[in-house]
Motif scaffolding. Structure first.
Motif, PDB file in Angstrom:
ATOM      1  N   PHE A 167       3.439 -11.950   5.335  1.00 49.39           N
ATOM      2  CA  PHE A 167       3.063 -11.924   7.018  1.00 49.39           C
ATOM      3  C   PHE A 167       4.798 -11.964   7.636  1.00 49.39           C
ATOM      4  CE2 PHE A 167      -1.031 -13.574   6.022  1.00 49.39           C
ATOM      5  CZ  PHE A 167      -1.792 -13.012   6.860  1.00 49.39           C
ATOM      6  N   GLU A 168       5.604 -12.545   7.180  1.00 48.14           N
ATOM      7  CA  GLU A 168       6.912 -12.642   7.792  1.00 48.14           C
ATOM      8  C   GLU A 168       7.561 -11.378   7.750  1.00 48.14           C
ATOM      9  OE1 GLU A 168       9.538 -15.941   6.753  1.00 48.14           O
ATOM     10  OE2 GLU A 168       7.858 -17.487   7.352  1.00 48.14           O
ATOM     11  N   ILE A 169       7.402 -10.756   6.423  1.00 46.52           N
ATOM     12  CA  ILE A 169       8.010  -9.453   6.129  1.00 46.52           C
ATOM     13  C   ILE A 169       7.417  -8.424   6.939  1.00 46.52           C
ATOM     14  CG2 ILE A 169       8.095  -7.676   4.383  1.00 46.52           C
ATOM     15  CD1 ILE A 169       8.741 -10.003   2.317  1.00 46.52           C
ATOM     16  N   TRP A 170       5.977  -8.685   6.976  1.00 46.50           N
ATOM     17  CA  TRP A 170       5.277  -7.638   7.882  1.00 46.50           C
ATOM     18  C   TRP A 170       5.608  -7.676   9.265  1.00 46.50           C
ATOM     19  CZ3 TRP A 170       2.014  -9.672  11.642  1.00 46.50           C
ATOM     20  CH2 TRP A 170       1.209  -8.981  12.382  1.00 46.50           C
ATOM     21  N   GLU A 171       5.713  -8.805   9.888  1.00 48.28           N
ATOM     22  CA  GLU A 171       6.348  -8.839  11.365  1.00 48.28           C
ATOM     23  C   GLU A 171       7.637  -8.458  11.541  1.00 48.28           C
ATOM     24  OE1 GLU A 171       6.222 -12.739  12.865  1.00 48.28           O
ATOM     25  OE2 GLU A 171       6.629 -12.254  14.998  1.00 48.28           O
ATOM     26  N   GLN A 172       8.622  -8.756  10.583  1.00 51.30           N
ATOM     27  CA  GLN A 172      10.059  -8.444  10.459  1.00 51.30           C
ATOM     28  C   GLN A 172      10.438  -7.137  10.501  1.00 51.30           C
ATOM     29  OE1 GLN A 172      11.207 -11.398   7.570  1.00 51.30           O
ATOM     30  NE2 GLN A 172      12.459 -12.622   9.240  1.00 51.30           N
ATOM     31  N   LEU A 173       9.409  -6.215   9.806  1.00 54.48           N
ATOM     32  CA  LEU A 173       9.295  -4.747   9.630  1.00 54.48           C
ATOM     33  C   LEU A 173       8.482  -4.241  10.812  1.00 54.48           C
ATOM     34  CD1 LEU A 173       9.327  -4.218   5.780  1.00 54.48           C
ATOM     35  CD2 LEU A 173      11.217  -4.229   7.200  1.00 54.48           C
ATOM     36  N   GLY A 174       8.305  -5.100  11.956  1.00 53.46           N
ATOM     37  CA  GLY A 174       7.607  -4.319  13.099  1.00 53.46           C
ATOM     38  C   GLY A 174       6.187  -4.038  12.792  1.00 53.46           C
ATOM     39  N   GLY A 175       5.556  -4.788  12.169  1.00 53.74           N
ATOM     40  CA  GLY A 175       4.200  -4.565  11.770  1.00 53.74           C
ATOM     41  C   GLY A 175       3.944  -3.641  10.403  1.00 53.74           C
ATOM     42  N   ARG A 176       4.665  -3.596   9.863  1.00 56.90           N
ATOM     43  CA  ARG A 176       4.606  -2.833   8.366  1.00 56.90           C
ATOM     44  C   ARG A 176       5.036  -3.471   7.322  1.00 56.90           C
ATOM     45  NH1 ARG A 176       7.904   0.385  11.173  1.00 56.90           N
ATOM     46  NH2 ARG A 176       6.893   1.573  12.717  1.00 56.90           N
ATOM     47  N   LEU A 177       4.413  -2.783   6.033  1.00 58.20           N
ATOM     48  CA  LEU A 177       4.943  -3.833   4.933  1.00 58.20           C
ATOM     49  C   LEU A 177       5.845  -2.476   4.196  1.00 58.20           C
ATOM     50  CD1 LEU A 177       1.604  -5.312   3.461  1.00 58.20           C
ATOM     51  CD2 LEU A 177       3.739  -6.394   4.401  1.00 58.20           C
ATOM     52  N   PRO A 178       6.571  -2.924   3.218  1.00 59.22           N
ATOM     53  CA  PRO A 178       7.689  -2.098   2.723  1.00 59.22           C
ATOM     54  C   PRO A 178       6.996  -1.250   1.619  1.00 59.22           C
ATOM     55  CG  PRO A 178       8.070  -4.262   1.737  1.00 59.22           C
ATOM     56  CD  PRO A 178       6.785  -4.378   2.783  1.00 59.22           C
ATOM     57  N   ASP A 179       7.652  -0.347   1.090  1.00 56.51           N
ATOM     58  CA  ASP A 179       6.957   0.523   0.013  1.00 56.51           C
ATOM     59  C   ASP A 179       6.856  -0.214  -1.362  1.00 56.51           C
ATOM     60  OD1 ASP A 179       6.840   3.352   1.283  1.00 56.51           O
ATOM     61  OD2 ASP A 179       9.046   2.731   1.436  1.00 56.51           O
ATOM     62  N   VAL A 180       7.650  -1.102  -1.511  1.00 52.03           N
ATOM     63  CA  VAL A 180       7.867  -1.954  -2.825  1.00 52.03           C
ATOM     64  C   VAL A 180       8.038  -3.263  -2.548  1.00 52.03           C
ATOM     65  CG1 VAL A 180       8.742  -2.112  -5.140  1.00 52.03           C
ATOM     66  CG2 VAL A 180       8.267   0.183  -4.070  1.00 52.03           C
ATOM     67  N   LEU A 181       7.330  -4.268  -3.092  1.00 49.77           N
ATOM     68  CA  LEU A 181       7.806  -5.671  -3.011  1.00 49.77           C
ATOM     69  C   LEU A 181       8.275  -6.136  -4.584  1.00 49.77           C
ATOM     70  CD1 LEU A 181       5.046  -7.598  -0.825  1.00 49.77           C
ATOM     71  CD2 LEU A 181       7.396  -7.328  -0.351  1.00 49.77           C
ATOM     72  N   ARG A 191      -2.150  -0.070   4.041  1.00 52.50           N
ATOM     73  CA  ARG A 191      -2.038   0.037   2.803  1.00 52.50           C
ATOM     74  C   ARG A 191      -1.094  -0.981   2.223  1.00 52.50           C
ATOM     75  NH1 ARG A 191       3.097   1.365   1.304  1.00 52.50           N
ATOM     76  NH2 ARG A 191       4.215   1.941   3.125  1.00 52.50           N
ATOM     77  N   ILE A 192      -1.191  -1.397   0.810  1.00 55.71           N
ATOM     78  CA  ILE A 192      -0.576  -2.493   0.354  1.00 55.71           C
ATOM     79  C   ILE A 192       0.543  -1.984  -0.492  1.00 55.71           C
ATOM     80  CG2 ILE A 192      -0.666  -3.964  -1.783  1.00 55.71           C
ATOM     81  CD1 ILE A 192      -3.471  -4.964  -0.573  1.00 55.71           C
ATOM     82  N   PRO A 193       1.698  -2.733  -0.436  1.00 55.94           N
ATOM     83  CA  PRO A 193       2.895  -2.253  -1.073  1.00 55.94           C
ATOM     84  C   PRO A 193       2.756  -2.089  -2.785  1.00 55.94           C
ATOM     85  CG  PRO A 193       3.457  -4.202   0.168  1.00 55.94           C
ATOM     86  CD  PRO A 193       1.936  -3.909   0.033  1.00 55.94           C
ATOM     87  N   ARG A 194       3.648  -1.327  -3.269  1.00 60.28           N
ATOM     88  CA  ARG A 194       3.492  -1.366  -4.915  1.00 60.28           C
ATOM     89  C   ARG A 194       4.308  -2.800  -5.220  1.00 60.28           C
ATOM     90  NH1 ARG A 194       6.490   3.409  -4.568  1.00 60.28           N
ATOM     91  NH2 ARG A 194       7.818   2.618  -6.063  1.00 60.28           N
ATOM     92  N   HIS A 229      11.954   4.604  -6.005  1.00 59.34           N
ATOM     93  CA  HIS A 229      12.447   6.035  -5.582  1.00 59.34           C
ATOM     94  C   HIS A 229      13.600   5.586  -4.625  1.00 59.34           C
ATOM     95  CE1 HIS A 229       8.837   7.278  -7.852  1.00 59.34           C
ATOM     96  NE2 HIS A 229       7.971   6.483  -6.861  1.00 59.34           N
ATOM     97  N   GLU A 230      14.410   6.854  -4.441  1.00 55.59           N
ATOM     98  CA  GLU A 230      15.216   6.991  -3.442  1.00 55.59           C
ATOM     99  C   GLU A 230      14.874   6.721  -2.004  1.00 55.59           C
ATOM    100  OE1 GLU A 230      19.264   7.425  -3.193  1.00 55.59           O
ATOM    101  OE2 GLU A 230      18.386   8.578  -4.757  1.00 55.59           O
ATOM    102  N   SER A 231      13.665   7.196  -1.657  1.00 53.32           N
ATOM    103  CA  SER A 231      13.417   6.988  -0.311  1.00 53.32           C
ATOM    104  C   SER A 231      12.520   5.522  -0.156  1.00 53.32           C
ATOM    105  CB  SER A 231      12.210   7.966  -0.007  1.00 53.32           C
ATOM    106  OG  SER A 231      11.335   7.884  -1.182  1.00 53.32           O
ATOM    107  N   ASP A 232      12.392   4.891  -1.383  1.00 57.78           N
ATOM    108  CA  ASP A 232      11.393   3.552  -1.031  1.00 57.78           C
ATOM    109  C   ASP A 232      12.066   2.569  -0.171  1.00 57.78           C
ATOM    110  OD1 ASP A 232       9.400   4.372  -2.523  1.00 57.78           O
ATOM    111  OD2 ASP A 232      10.303   3.249  -4.373  1.00 57.78           O
ATOM    112  N   VAL A 233      11.388   1.808   0.778  1.00 59.36           N
ATOM    113  CA  VAL A 233      11.926   0.731   1.301  1.00 59.36           C
ATOM    114  C   VAL A 233      11.538  -0.480   0.451  1.00 59.36           C
ATOM    115  CG1 VAL A 233      11.784  -1.060   3.376  1.00 59.36           C
ATOM    116  CG2 VAL A 233      12.057   1.545   3.862  1.00 59.36           C
ATOM    117  N   VAL A 234      12.439  -1.117  -0.175  1.00 63.86           N
ATOM    118  CA  VAL A 234      12.328  -2.031  -1.065  1.00 63.86           C
ATOM    119  C   VAL A 234      12.634  -3.483  -0.673  1.00 63.86           C
ATOM    120  CG1 VAL A 234      12.826  -3.018  -3.590  1.00 63.86           C
ATOM    121  CG2 VAL A 234      12.573  -0.416  -2.957  1.00 63.86           C
ATOM    122  N   VAL A 235      11.823  -4.484  -0.687  1.00 67.60           N
ATOM    123  CA  VAL A 235      12.185  -6.035  -0.549  1.00 67.60           C
ATOM    124  C   VAL A 235      12.089  -6.885  -1.721  1.00 67.60           C
ATOM    125  CG1 VAL A 235      11.348  -8.136   0.911  1.00 67.60           C
ATOM    126  CG2 VAL A 235      11.200  -5.765   1.753  1.00 67.60           C
TER     127      VAL A 235
END
Lengths: 366, 366
Positions: free
Chosen positions: B205-219, B247-250, B349-355
């Motif tokens: 939930f924190e990551i979702w909020e900190q990314l402005g209401g989004r989840l990253p591509d990969v966790l 959608r849910i991150p990979r 992938h190069e373009s992934d946002v990863v946490v």
């Protein structure tokens, strides 16, 4: 630099902000010019949940890239049954001590000045903080520490890729760092560089916001080199000036009895402190025998109608245990901030809202 | 208790929440009933800057008094030059590990049930977290740890007033704790007690909020007993269900090669993991040879179209160093989360946002 300059603490004269500048002519200390703008309380809602949310009152540096998310640490009751005694859990910082507030500022300044190398001296926590942020900023770093520094603090500094040089006493470490800070090397001093206090002042802005736009009745502050006292003084002045508070809390500044030059000067009503001999204390983080900013510290505490008192080492272990047994595990230096409540109980009233800082994590000294 | 009950993971039957209840009849694992209400994103503005801000999706417990201000940890780029690779600095928690998210929940449940004593078993971080929150809640505490637990972690647990019992292997410690968890003693298990995952789900939930209401591509998530994987799975399900993400991150879940029963089962497409022998790894925090929730973990990762992979110990030290030299000092177990980026580079992938999570502070293992 960005419209900022240093101001000589004695002469009031202007000095440019340059890499090799850490002291004024004739050895006068440097302060930072006035630059803070009124803080917009309503705008805080959407700001980052870090110390950078108080942007109007912070130096206009592009600190974003070097930030590790520092600040906005918890403010919680010390224990369930004492709701008016609050702990500011300031060890929940990237390097586990409150020194990150100032260290991130120094790293941002060094980066803005294009520094490729920096040096600093520290009894441990400031060194770890500066090493971490220097690493972040991509600046090579050497930290001079006294021989008595705990192995764990040395390991933490080295982990960040800094070179650690062990140099006799705390005073020897400082002298060695200043000798090394020659042309082209930035002296990231948490004592001499006034940007550091611009970071530590966020401590009091956070408390003000966390208490709903109020300050507590009493702020307990540890004092060695005065990095927190001077930051809090700056912050309180700005909160007053911008009409965000109408009074300043009582300050109770605490030293360890075995090394307490400021306590002595305060109690003797001297305008300046005389260097003392460090008789040995486990509160190594505040064991400063000759704090360079002694006159400013004494003046700041007096202007806030505060006190400077000392606590004996015998009180530390029990205080550390009392905090741990309420879930808050601090390093032994931080125990002074709890010990003072018992040793100098007459300084506190039943009805006071009191905030004590927990400056360093317990694992630092375990 | 407050309208909540346990649900048997095999039978689906209802069990009351009682002090002595930690497993279902016939040994089935317990989950928690559905209770979460839609989260009001707009209301978050004025909420406490802790994990408790997601109140609609958290169990209705009066956790205020036992809170130490945990949660809302920083999310920062791993280094200046890699803006899409983010670190969730989850060691900035009261006891310096992410386990506080779950431990505060268990302490709140124990307190609500009127427990006067609790026991737990841990390889270290969960033990320190539970000891701290038990102290806070005024509940006597015994922690069973394996013989290989670092002295510093033991010191940290003992500082909180808990009794530490050293008991052979990780599995021996678990068995001893369960034998001790007899009538009237609460078993504060971060594996068996499903309230723990209600705490760890706040991570996502924190990551979702900190990314402005989004989840990253990969966790990236470390996995031993699966406390973070199962929490993240719960959280992602709720974010989807309440329409807060589409959608849910990979998921890339990581084990240490020397003790990787889940990796084996995942790669063999088995529905359950076979116990392995721990061949010895420095990533002691995730070295679980026979994780009790193995079937749930495998199912959760598969349902999120994730992967479970392993990294060799040889990759850990360099990964720990790379993070430190970017200002982020983690314990060696947490280095797996960075090591996986190199060892299994093809998953990113190069373009992934990863946490990646930084779960434990470096001083824990220094």
């Amino acid at each position: 630099m960005n419209g900022l300059h240093y101001v000589g603490s004695e002469s009031g004269r202007r000095y440019e902000i340059e890499q090799s500048r850490w002291i004024g002519d004739g050895g006068e200390l440097l302060d930072l010019c006035e630059f803070a703008k009124p803080l917009n309380r309503e705008a805080l809602t959407d700001r980052p949940k870090t110390m950078w949310r108080y942007q109007e009152v912070l130096p206009p540096l592009n600190a974003g890239p070097v930030s590790l998310g520092e600040g906005l640490t918890p403010l919680v009751p010390v224990s369930i049954d004492r709701p008016r005694l609050l702990a500011k859990v300031d060890y929940l910082m990237p390097t586990l001590s409150f020194k990150d507030r100032g260290a991130v500022m120094l790293a941002a300044v060094a980066r803005a000045l294009g520094a490729e190398r920096l040096v600093a001296d520290s009894s441990g926590n400031a060194g770890a903080a500066i090493a971490a942020y220097a690493a972040r900023a991509g600046i090579r770093c050497e930290i001079f520490v006294p021989g008595a520094t705990s192995r764990k603090k040395v390991a933490q500094i080295e982990a960040h890729g800094a070179r650690v040089i062990i140099a006799g006493t705390r005073e020897d470490a400082g002298a060695a760092a200043r000798r090394a800070a020659v042309d082209g090397i930035f002296y990231a001093s948490h004592v001499y560089n006034p940007f550091f206090f611009q970071g530590t002042k966020t401590y009091v802005f956070e408390i003000w916001e966390q208490l709903g736009g109020r300050l507590p009745d009493v702020l307990v502050l540890p004092v060695g080199n005065g990095t927190l006292v001077l930051g809090v003084h700056l912050g309180c002045q700005e909160l007053l000036r911008f009409g965000l508070v109408d009074r300043i809390p009582r300050i109770v500044a605490v030293q360890a009895e075995a090394c307490s030059p400021l306590t002595q000067a305060f109690q003797q009503r001297w305008p300046e402190a005389k260097p003392v001999r460090n008789l040995g204390t486990r509160a190594e983080g505040i064991a400063i025998a000759a704090p360079p900013r002694h006159k400013q510290i004494l003046k700041a505490v007096r202007s806030m109608e505060g006190q400077i008192v000392a606590v004996p080492d015998e009180a530390l272990e029990e205080s550390q245990r009392a905090l741990s047994q309420s879930g808050l595990y601090v390093e032994i230096t931080s125990a002074v901030n709890y010990a003072v409540l018992r040793v100098h109980a007459h300084l506190f009233h039943e009805s006071d809202v009191v905030v004590i800082p927990l400056c360093g994590a317990g694992l630092k000294s375990a």
